[in-house]
Scaffold this active site. Structure first.
Site, PDB file in Angstrom:
ATOM      1  N   MET A  14       0.778   5.546  -0.717  1.00 53.63           N
ATOM      2  CA  MET A  14      -0.207   6.643  -0.504  1.00 53.63           C
ATOM      3  C   MET A  14       0.119   7.255  -1.763  1.00 53.63           C
ATOM      4  O   MET A  14       1.186   7.784  -2.306  1.00 53.63           O
ATOM      5  CB  MET A  14       0.037   7.617   0.792  1.00 53.63           C
ATOM      6  CG  MET A  14      -0.460   6.929   2.061  1.00 53.63           C
ATOM      7  SD  MET A  14      -2.204   6.720   2.217  1.00 53.63           S
ATOM      8  CE  MET A  14      -2.605   8.110   1.980  1.00 53.63           C
ATOM      9  N   ASN A  65       9.069  -7.094   3.715  1.00 52.56           N
ATOM     10  CA  ASN A  65       8.854  -5.867   2.898  1.00 52.56           C
ATOM     11  C   ASN A  65      10.275  -4.809   2.995  1.00 52.56           C
ATOM     12  O   ASN A  65      10.549  -4.977   4.194  1.00 52.56           O
ATOM     13  CB  ASN A  65       7.639  -5.120   3.253  1.00 52.56           C
ATOM     14  CG  ASN A  65       7.448  -3.687   2.685  1.00 52.56           C
ATOM     15  OD1 ASN A  65       7.105  -2.721   3.269  1.00 52.56           O
ATOM     16  ND2 ASN A  65       7.711  -3.621   1.329  1.00 52.56           N
ATOM     17  N   GLY A  66      10.513  -4.307   1.942  1.00 57.79           N
ATOM     18  CA  GLY A  66      11.582  -3.460   2.103  1.00 57.79           C
ATOM     19  C   GLY A  66      12.896  -3.425   1.395  1.00 57.79           C
ATOM     20  O   GLY A  66      13.575  -4.616   1.512  1.00 57.79           O
ATOM     21  N   GLY A  67      12.917  -2.636   0.290  1.00 59.48           N
ATOM     22  CA  GLY A  67      14.217  -2.915  -0.569  1.00 59.48           C
ATOM     23  C   GLY A  67      14.332  -3.873  -1.439  1.00 59.48           C
ATOM     24  O   GLY A  67      15.268  -4.192  -2.238  1.00 59.48           O
ATOM     25  N   CYS A  82       3.309   3.105   9.114  1.00 63.26           N
ATOM     26  CA  CYS A  82       3.633   4.278   8.528  1.00 63.26           C
ATOM     27  C   CYS A  82       4.156   5.416   9.739  1.00 63.26           C
ATOM     28  O   CYS A  82       3.553   5.609  10.669  1.00 63.26           O
ATOM     29  CB  CYS A  82       2.488   5.107   7.975  1.00 63.26           C
ATOM     30  SG  CYS A  82       2.491   6.257   7.185  1.00 63.26           S
ATOM     31  N   HIS A 129       8.051  -4.833   7.484  1.00 62.27           N
ATOM     32  CA  HIS A 129       8.932  -3.859   7.069  1.00 62.27           C
ATOM     33  C   HIS A 129      10.421  -3.931   7.562  1.00 62.27           C
ATOM     34  O   HIS A 129      10.175  -3.759   8.801  1.00 62.27           O
ATOM     35  CB  HIS A 129       8.572  -2.491   7.054  1.00 62.27           C
ATOM     36  CG  HIS A 129       9.520  -1.480   5.910  1.00 62.27           C
ATOM     37  ND1 HIS A 129       8.938  -0.491   5.058  1.00 62.27           N
ATOM     38  CD2 HIS A 129      10.664  -1.737   5.842  1.00 62.27           C
ATOM     39  CE1 HIS A 129      10.061   0.331   4.561  1.00 62.27           C
ATOM     40  NE2 HIS A 129      11.022  -0.364   5.095  1.00 62.27           N
ATOM     41  N   GLY A 132       7.084  -2.562  -3.132  1.00 55.76           N
ATOM     42  CA  GLY A 132       6.549  -1.512  -3.137  1.00 55.76           C
ATOM     43  C   GLY A 132       7.012  -0.450  -4.426  1.00 55.76           C
ATOM     44  O   GLY A 132       6.550  -0.386  -5.403  1.00 55.76           O
ATOM     45  N   ARG A 133       8.088   0.374  -4.269  1.00 55.68           N
ATOM     46  CA  ARG A 133       8.667   1.104  -5.053  1.00 55.68           C
ATOM     47  C   ARG A 133       8.948   0.559  -6.493  1.00 55.68           C
ATOM     48  O   ARG A 133       8.594   1.154  -7.515  1.00 55.68           O
ATOM     49  CB  ARG A 133       9.729   2.026  -4.730  1.00 55.68           C
ATOM     50  CG  ARG A 133       9.435   3.239  -3.993  1.00 55.68           C
ATOM     51  CD  ARG A 133       8.721   3.404  -3.078  1.00 55.68           C
ATOM     52  NE  ARG A 133       7.808   4.595  -2.531  1.00 55.68           N
ATOM     53  CZ  ARG A 133       6.734   4.557  -1.552  1.00 55.68           C
ATOM     54  NH1 ARG A 133       6.545   3.399  -0.907  1.00 55.68           N
ATOM     55  NH2 ARG A 133       6.104   5.606  -1.227  1.00 55.68           N
ATOM     56  N   PRO A 136       0.751  -1.260  -0.094  1.00 53.96           N
ATOM     57  CA  PRO A 136      -0.016  -0.004   0.045  1.00 53.96           C
ATOM     58  C   PRO A 136       0.885   1.267   0.028  1.00 53.96           C
ATOM     59  O   PRO A 136       1.762   1.424   0.805  1.00 53.96           O
ATOM     60  CB  PRO A 136      -0.861  -0.165   1.116  1.00 53.96           C
ATOM     61  CG  PRO A 136       0.027  -0.962   1.933  1.00 53.96           C
ATOM     62  CD  PRO A 136       0.510  -2.128   1.200  1.00 53.96           C
TER      63      PRO A 136
END
Length: 340
Positions: free
Chosen positions: A20, A212-214, A101, A172, A234-235, A18
C-alpha cells in the site's frame, strides 16, 4: 477439481509484493526498467474503489508493466466477481485475493487476514471470482492468525481453498496478529516460519507455492527457491531496487544487459514528462520521483542523491518550469554520484 489450462498460473521465480502507498503504477514502471521479467502486483484495491470510485485511477497502468497481477480486497462474493471481470477487461494477467493484510481497516471490513478464520468463506469468494473470469485467480495469505496458527490449520486452509480452483498461493511466513500490532510490526514481530511454507510445497506438489517475508538478498532468494516455486519481495524491492538488475539473469535465464542506473533515471525522466506532465495520468512529478530515492543504495554519493531529490521534488514549480525541473533535479543529483 480439473482446472482449465487458461487458468493455470505461469510460474514466476521472483515477484514484487503488493504494498500500500508504494507499488503504484509509477513504481511498477520504475522497477520494470530494472527487471524485465519480475512478476509485478498492484497495491491492494478494495472492490468499493473499483465499483463506486474512479476505477481508471486505480486500475490504469502502462503496457510495459505486464505481466501484472491486480490484488483485490473484499469479502463480498458478488462485488469480488464483478471487480475481477472489470480487471480482466483492463488486461491484467492474474487476479489475486488479499487474505493476509492485518490492518485495522481490513479488520473493520472483515477482509484481508480476517478471512483466514473461515477457509470455506474464502473458497466461496475465489469460486465466484473464478467463475467471472478466464484468467487465473490466486491467493496471498499468512501462515495463520491467533487461534489458527498451527501448521495443521494452514494445511486445512490451503486444502479447502484449492478445491475452489486456486493453483497459486503466496504465503507470508508469519502469522498475522489481528489487533495490538501495526501493519509494520506485523511484518517484523511475529517470527518467520519458513519451514511451514517449505513443507506446504511437499504436501501440495501440484500447487505453485511462493514464499514471502524477510527475504532481502539474491542469496536468500536462491536459498528459498530450493524449496519453493517462487519468492515474493517486498521492502527490499523498494529500499534497494537495483538489486533486481540481476534477477533476470539469475532466475529467468535472460542475459540481456540491464539498464545502468543513469539510464534508468533518464528513462524515468521521459516517463514523467509523457505520463504525468502531458496529462495521460493524473499526479505530480514527485509521485514518481519519490520512488527513485533508493536507486543508488549502497553506492558512494547515495545520501547526496537522496538529499537533492528530497529537497527539490516537492517544489511548487509553475507549469512552464515543470518539464525543465523534472530533468534538472535528477541530473543535479546524478552529478553527486562519483561513478555510475
Amino acid at each position: 477439481m480439473i482446472v482449465p489450462n487458461s487458468k493455470i498460473p505461469k510460474p514466476y521465480p521472483v515477484s514484487l509484493a503488493p504494498m500500500m502507498d508504494w507499488t503504484d503504477r509509477h513504481f511498477r514502471y520504475f522497477l520494470r526498467l530494472i527487471s524485465r521479467h519480475t512478476f509485478l502486483y498492484t497495491e491492494m484495491i478494495h472492490t468499493g474503489a473499483i465499483l463506486r470510485g474512479d476505477r481508471n485511477r486505480f486500475l490504469s497502468y502502462s503496457a510495459e508493466e505486464l505481466p501484472l497481477a491486480v490484488q483485490l480486497g473484499g469479502d463480498d462474493a458478488n462485488a469480488l466477481a464483478e471487480s475481477s471481470k472489470i480487471c480482466e477487461d483492463y488486461g491484467y494477467s492474474e487476479i489475486n485475493l488479499n487474505v493476509g493484510c492485518p490492518s485495522d481497516r481490513v479488520r473493520e471490513g472483515n477482509f484481508g487476514a480476517c478471512l483466514m478464520e473461515t477457509p470455506e468463506r474464502v473458497a466461496e469468494l475465489v469460486s465466484a471470482m473464478d467463475a467471472a473470469t478466464s484468467i487465473p485467480v490466486t491467493v496471498k495469505c499468512r501462515i495463520g492468525i491467533p487461534g489458527k496458527e498451527s501448521y495443521e490449520d494452514l494445511v486445512r486452509f490451503i486444502d479447502c481453498v484449492r478445491q475452489a480452483g486456486v493453483r497459486r498461493f503466496i504465503v507470508h511466513a508469519r502469522i498475522a496478529i489481528l489487533g495490538g500490532l501495526s501493519p509494520a510490526q506485523n511484518r517484523q514481530v511475529p517470527p518467520l516460519r519458513y519451514a511451514d511454507v517449505e513443507t506446504l510445497k511437499k504436501e501440495f506438489p501440484d500447487l505453485l507455492i511462493e514464499i514471502n517475508g524477510g527475504i532481502r538478498t539474491l542469496s536468500e532468494m536462491k536459498e528459498r527457491l530450493q524449496w519453493n516455486d517462487g519468492v515474493m519481495i517486498g521492502r527490499a524491492a523498494y529500499e534497494t531496487p537495483y538489486l533486481f538488475s540481476e534477477v533476470d539473469s539469475l532466475f529467468y535465464g535472460d542475459d540481456t544487459p540491464s539498464l545502468s542506473r543513469r539510464e534508468v533515471v533518464e528513462r524515468m525522466q521521459e516517463y514523467i514528462e509523457e505520463v504525468i506532465l502531458e496529462g495521460k495520468q493524473g499526479g505530480k512529478p514527485h509521485h514518481a520521483l519519490r520512488h527513485m530515492l533508493g536507486l543508488f543504495h549502497g553506492e558512494k554519493g547515495a545520501r547526496s542523491f537522496r538529499r537533492i531529490l528530497t529537497e527539490n521534488m516537492y517544489s511548487n514549480y509553475t507549469n512552464d518550469l515543470l518539464s525543465k525541473a523534472v530533468r534538472e533535479i535528477p541530473n543535479d543529483a546524478l552529478d553527486l554520484i562519483p561513478s555510475i
